[in-house]
Motif scaffolding. Structure first.
Motif, short mmCIF file in Angstrom:
data_model
loop_
_atom_site.label_atom_id
_atom_site.label_comp_id
_atom_site.label_asym_id
_atom_site.label_seq_id
_atom_site.Cartn_x
_atom_site.Cartn_y
_atom_site.Cartn_z
N TYR A 52 -3.77 -10.51 4.81
CA TYR A 52 -2.50 -11.20 4.92
C TYR A 52 -2.58 -12.53 4.17
O TYR A 52 -3.68 -13.05 3.96
CB TYR A 52 -2.16 -11.43 6.39
CG TYR A 52 -1.57 -10.23 7.07
CD1 TYR A 52 -2.35 -9.16 7.46
CD2 TYR A 52 -0.20 -10.16 7.32
CE1 TYR A 52 -1.80 -8.06 8.08
CE2 TYR A 52 0.36 -9.07 7.95
CZ TYR A 52 -0.45 -8.01 8.32
OH TYR A 52 0.11 -6.93 8.93
N ALA A 98 2.17 -5.71 -0.97
CA ALA A 98 3.27 -5.35 -0.08
C ALA A 98 4.58 -5.99 -0.55
O ALA A 98 4.60 -6.81 -1.45
CB ALA A 98 2.95 -5.80 1.34
N TYR A 99 5.67 -5.57 0.11
CA TYR A 99 6.98 -6.14 -0.18
C TYR A 99 7.02 -7.62 0.13
O TYR A 99 7.73 -8.39 -0.52
CB TYR A 99 8.05 -5.42 0.63
CG TYR A 99 8.36 -4.03 0.17
CD1 TYR A 99 7.57 -2.96 0.58
CD2 TYR A 99 9.43 -3.77 -0.67
CE1 TYR A 99 7.85 -1.67 0.16
CE2 TYR A 99 9.72 -2.48 -1.10
CZ TYR A 99 8.92 -1.43 -0.67
OH TYR A 99 9.19 -0.17 -1.10
N TYR A 102 4.17 -8.85 5.35
CA TYR A 102 3.68 -7.82 6.27
C TYR A 102 3.18 -6.60 5.50
O TYR A 102 3.75 -6.20 4.49
CB TYR A 102 4.79 -7.37 7.22
CG TYR A 102 4.41 -6.15 8.03
CD1 TYR A 102 4.85 -4.87 7.65
CD2 TYR A 102 3.58 -6.26 9.14
CE1 TYR A 102 4.48 -3.75 8.36
CE2 TYR A 102 3.21 -5.14 9.86
CZ TYR A 102 3.66 -3.88 9.47
OH TYR A 102 3.28 -2.78 10.17
N CYS A 103 2.11 -6.02 6.02
CA CYS A 103 1.65 -4.75 5.48
C CYS A 103 0.88 -4.02 6.57
O CYS A 103 0.42 -4.62 7.53
CB CYS A 103 0.79 -4.92 4.23
SG CYS A 103 -0.79 -5.74 4.50
N ASN A 104 0.77 -2.72 6.40
CA ASN A 104 0.05 -1.89 7.35
C ASN A 104 -0.90 -1.01 6.57
O ASN A 104 -0.48 -0.15 5.79
CB ASN A 104 1.04 -1.04 8.16
CG ASN A 104 0.35 -0.22 9.23
OD1 ASN A 104 -0.85 0.00 9.20
ND2 ASN A 104 1.12 0.25 10.19
N ASP A 107 -0.23 2.64 6.63
CA ASP A 107 1.08 3.08 6.16
C ASP A 107 1.28 2.59 4.74
O ASP A 107 1.71 1.47 4.51
CB ASP A 107 2.18 2.55 7.07
CG ASP A 107 3.57 3.03 6.64
OD1 ASP A 107 4.55 2.64 7.31
OD2 ASP A 107 3.67 3.78 5.64
N THR A 109 3.49 3.13 2.70
CA THR A 109 4.87 2.82 2.30
C THR A 109 5.20 1.35 2.48
O THR A 109 6.22 0.88 1.99
CB THR A 109 5.88 3.66 3.10
OG1 THR A 109 5.81 3.31 4.49
CG2 THR A 109 5.62 5.15 2.94
N THR A 110 4.33 0.60 3.18
CA THR A 110 4.56 -0.84 3.32
C THR A 110 4.12 -1.60 2.08
O THR A 110 4.33 -2.80 1.99
CB THR A 110 3.84 -1.41 4.56
OG1 THR A 110 2.43 -1.19 4.43
CG2 THR A 110 4.34 -0.75 5.83
N ARG A 112 4.45 -2.02 -2.00
CA ARG A 112 5.45 -1.73 -3.03
C ARG A 112 4.86 -1.59 -4.42
O ARG A 112 5.31 -0.78 -5.22
CB ARG A 112 6.51 -2.83 -3.06
CG ARG A 112 7.57 -2.62 -4.13
CD ARG A 112 8.65 -3.67 -4.05
NE ARG A 112 9.71 -3.42 -5.03
CZ ARG A 112 10.78 -4.19 -5.18
NH1 ARG A 112 10.94 -5.25 -4.42
NH2 ARG A 112 11.68 -3.89 -6.08
#
Length: 124
Positions: A52, A98-99, A102-104, A107, A109-110, A112
């Motif tokens: 993060y 990430a976008y 936040y990221c996972n 997952d 898809t988090t 980009r």
């Protein structure tokens, strides 16, 4: 335009070490969660580690205690120090952003933005 460029991959014997780098442009590591993923032939993509903007990190179970993620916000770069490498670590390694904050790791898809990947091969 966001660009992520990985480097540092190569071939190493089991037990050895490698350090991957990811140079980011078009976004800031101060505002985007970042991560490393890997994919071996015939296998699904696997989240390796994430970091993060504040520095909190997360690791996949298979790399805990062996890999370490870090970042240099001045250089806008991220690193993956890989120690005690095993043949099962052989894969294409991808840098991802990430976008936002936040990221996972579990997952994809988090995330980009993705780099082109760098190959890591560990021989026994």
């Amino acid at each position: 335009q966001v660009q992520l460029v990985e480097s540092g991959g190569g071939s190493v014997q089991a037990g050895g070490s490698l350090r991957l780098s990811c140079a980011a442009s078009g976004l800031s590591l101060s505002t985007n969660c970042m991560g490393w993923f890997r994919q071996a032939p015939g296998k699904e993509r696997e989240g390796v580690t994430s970091i993060y903007p504040g520095g909190m990190t997360s690791y996949g179970d298979s790399v805990k205690g062996r890999f370490a993620i870090s970042q240099d916000k001045v250089k806008n770069a991220m690193y993956l120090q890989m120690n005690t490498l095993k043949p099962e670590d052989t894969a294409m390694y991808y840098c991802a952003a990430a976008y936002g904050t936040y990221c996972n790791l579990y997952d994809g898809t988090t995330f980009r933005y993705w780099g082109q990947g760098t190959q890591v091969t560990v021989s026994s």
